[in-house]
Design a protein around this motif. Sequence first.
Motif, PDB file in Angstrom:
ATOM      1  N   ARG A  25       0.825  -1.214   0.000  1.00  0.00           N
ATOM      2  CA  ARG A  25       0.000   0.000   0.000  1.00  0.00           C
ATOM      3  C   ARG A  25       0.857   1.261   0.000  1.00  0.00           C
ATOM      4  NH1 ARG A  25      -3.001  -3.290   3.519  1.00  0.00           N
ATOM      5  NH2 ARG A  25      -1.996  -2.329   5.340  1.00  0.00           N
ATOM      6  N   ALA A  26       1.943   1.236   0.775  1.00  0.00           N
ATOM      7  CA  ALA A  26       2.841   2.399   0.826  1.00  0.00           C
ATOM      8  C   ALA A  26       3.476   2.649  -0.538  1.00  0.00           C
ATOM      9  CB  ALA A  26       3.925   2.181   1.894  1.00  0.00           C
ATOM     10  N   ARG A  27       3.884   1.549  -1.217  1.00  0.00           N
ATOM     11  CA  ARG A  27       4.468   1.695  -2.545  1.00  0.00           C
ATOM     12  C   ARG A  27       3.449   2.236  -3.535  1.00  0.00           C
ATOM     13  NH1 ARG A  27       5.756  -3.166  -3.155  1.00  0.00           N
ATOM     14  NH2 ARG A  27       7.781  -3.033  -2.092  1.00  0.00           N
ATOM     15  N   ALA A  28       2.217   1.764  -3.427  1.00  0.00           N
ATOM     16  CA  ALA A  28       1.168   2.259  -4.321  1.00  0.00           C
ATOM     17  C   ALA A  28       0.897   3.735  -4.068  1.00  0.00           C
ATOM     18  CB  ALA A  28      -0.108   1.443  -4.130  1.00  0.00           C
ATOM     19  N   ASP A  29       0.865   4.158  -2.790  1.00  0.00           N
ATOM     20  CA  ASP A  29       0.658   5.578  -2.463  1.00  0.00           C
ATOM     21  C   ASP A  29       1.805   6.434  -2.995  1.00  0.00           C
ATOM     22  OD1 ASP A  29      -1.680   4.928  -1.188  1.00  0.00           O
ATOM     23  OD2 ASP A  29      -0.788   4.849   0.830  1.00  0.00           O
ATOM     24  N   PHE A  30       3.030   5.919  -2.836  1.00  0.00           N
ATOM     25  CA  PHE A  30       4.194   6.663  -3.339  1.00  0.00           C
ATOM     26  C   PHE A  30       4.134   6.802  -4.853  1.00  0.00           C
ATOM     27  CE2 PHE A  30       8.491   6.591  -5.141  1.00  0.00           C
ATOM     28  CZ  PHE A  30       9.031   7.725  -4.556  1.00  0.00           C
ATOM     29  N   ASP A  31       3.783   5.716  -5.540  1.00  0.00           N
ATOM     30  CA  ASP A  31       3.700   5.764  -6.997  1.00  0.00           C
ATOM     31  C   ASP A  31       2.634   6.759  -7.454  1.00  0.00           C
ATOM     32  OD1 ASP A  31       5.689   3.891  -7.196  1.00  0.00           O
ATOM     33  OD2 ASP A  31       4.324   2.179  -7.426  1.00  0.00           O
ATOM     34  N   ARG A  32       1.483   6.793  -6.757  1.00  0.00           N
ATOM     35  CA  ARG A  32       0.439   7.755  -7.122  1.00  0.00           C
ATOM     36  C   ARG A  32       0.903   9.190  -6.889  1.00  0.00           C
ATOM     37  NH1 ARG A  32      -3.085   3.840  -4.871  1.00  0.00           N
ATOM     38  NH2 ARG A  32      -2.974   4.900  -2.830  1.00  0.00           N
ATOM     39  N   ALA A  33       1.564   9.412  -5.738  1.00  0.00           N
ATOM     40  CA  ALA A  33       2.051  10.759  -5.439  1.00  0.00           C
ATOM     41  C   ALA A  33       3.089  11.198  -6.466  1.00  0.00           C
ATOM     42  CB  ALA A  33       2.648  10.805  -4.030  1.00  0.00           C
ATOM     43  N   ARG A  34       3.966  10.275  -6.847  1.00  0.00           N
ATOM     44  CA  ARG A  34       4.982  10.609  -7.839  1.00  0.00           C
ATOM     45  C   ARG A  34       4.353  10.899  -9.192  1.00  0.00           C
ATOM     46  NH1 ARG A  34      10.445   7.089  -9.250  1.00  0.00           N
ATOM     47  NH2 ARG A  34      11.224   8.520 -10.871  1.00  0.00           N
ATOM     48  N   ALA A  35       3.344  10.115  -9.552  1.00  0.00           N
ATOM     49  CA  ALA A  35       2.660  10.351 -10.825  1.00  0.00           C
ATOM     50  C   ALA A  35       1.965  11.708 -10.825  1.00  0.00           C
ATOM     51  CB  ALA A  35       1.655   9.229 -11.091  1.00  0.00           C
ATOM     52  N   ASP A  36       1.315  12.049  -9.708  1.00  0.00           N
ATOM     53  CA  ASP A  36       0.653  13.361  -9.611  1.00  0.00           C
ATOM     54  C   ASP A  36       1.674  14.487  -9.721  1.00  0.00           C
ATOM     55  OD1 ASP A  36      -1.751  12.091  -9.293  1.00  0.00           O
ATOM     56  OD2 ASP A  36      -1.779  12.245  -7.091  1.00  0.00           O
ATOM     57  N   PHE A  37       2.829  14.326  -9.046  1.00  0.00           N
ATOM     58  CA  PHE A  37       3.859  15.359  -9.111  1.00  0.00           C
ATOM     59  C   PHE A  37       4.415  15.493 -10.521  1.00  0.00           C
ATOM     60  CE2 PHE A  37       8.230  16.858  -8.831  1.00  0.00           C
ATOM     61  CZ  PHE A  37       8.085  18.005  -8.050  1.00  0.00           C
ATOM     62  N   ASP A  38       4.660  14.356 -11.174  1.00  0.00           N
ATOM     63  CA  ASP A  38       5.180  14.395 -12.542  1.00  0.00           C
ATOM     64  C   ASP A  38       4.197  15.087 -13.485  1.00  0.00           C
ATOM     65  OD1 ASP A  38       7.475  13.099 -11.787  1.00  0.00           O
ATOM     66  OD2 ASP A  38       6.784  11.099 -12.379  1.00  0.00           O
ATOM     67  N   GLN A  39       2.897  14.825 -13.285  1.00  0.00           N
ATOM     68  CA  GLN A  39       1.905  15.491 -14.121  1.00  0.00           C
ATOM     69  C   GLN A  39       1.895  16.994 -13.880  1.00  0.00           C
ATOM     70  OE1 GLN A  39      -1.827  13.558 -13.355  1.00  0.00           O
ATOM     71  NE2 GLN A  39      -1.202  11.605 -14.275  1.00  0.00           N
ATOM     72  N   ALA A  40       1.958  17.383 -12.594  1.00  0.00           N
ATOM     73  CA  ALA A  40       1.997  18.809 -12.270  1.00  0.00           C
ATOM     74  C   ALA A  40       3.255  19.457 -12.835  1.00  0.00           C
ATOM     75  CB  ALA A  40       1.937  19.008 -10.756  1.00  0.00           C
TER      76      ALA A  40
END
Length: 319
Positions: A21-36
């Motif tokens: 779950r932590a890895r999935a949360d990190f991946d989502r946060a990284r994807a959101d940051f990359d999009q921004a």
Amino acid sequence: MTDASEQPPDGGGRRRGRRSRARADFDRARADFDQANERIKQRTGRDLIGAILIGLVIGAAVLLSLLIWKPVFILFVLAAAGTGIFEIGRALQAGGRRIDLIPQLIGMLAMVASAWFLPLWQHWVVVCGAVVLIVLWRVVAGVVERTRGGGAPWQDVLAGVLVQLYVPFTASLAIILLRQESGELWVLAFIILAIVADTAAYATGLTLGKHPMAPRVSPKKTWEGFGGAVVGAVVAGILLSAFMLGLPWASGIIFGLVILFTATIGDLGESMIKRDLGIKDMSSWLPGHGGVLDRLDSILPSAGAALALYYLLTPLVTR
């Protein structure tokens, strides 16, 4: 007896679940940051992550050179000015101008050395000598070459003088300020002020910018961004004056507005040169920033203003 399938998961299974779950949360946060970051890059043409990292490295180098032993800052100035000469010289050469790098570098070394070692009036003699060297070198080179490819020779002479006055001369004014009593604090203060104004303009323009300030020169600069720069410069000027320079807080308003004016003129001036040459950045040596001169465009013209403010405001020092 309880069926094995009905037994609760062991501790290892729970840990693996938490890690997943932590890895999935990190991946989502990284994807959101990359999009921004990608949206910001599309709007401004800058890589936000690269710009921040490079900015932190350069800022740390400047801070250490000023606070540990200020003559070290001279080496930083030489490196920055030499790179700036190469960048703008190469850009002008690509635009059809003939820029002689050897006399440009000789003039730079002479100006920086005289700014540190010689009285002010002798420094001005060296500045005039450097300009004369640029002119004579180009005239003699034009005679030896016996050919001209586009444009008049006087345009090459003016371009060479522009390079010498725009980069090494303004950099030498920062060295003159550095050698004054508490000069390292003044140099640090005006650099911080120029960066704060630029950052405030960037952030405000990115979020609120709607009305272009100078669309023909720099289409992405807005009046909203300029308004943010005014607020940031005045606040930073007051804080720097009161807590770093020992000046009355009201003098910080003058300090902030003057440096904001010269920084804005320098930024727009370099944008005008790049637009005339048909280029976006002076180089691509600094990821997220462009070239060295793209980061110095607001700082170099502010050095002379900071030196003048030093002579004007130091009688008001309260400590």
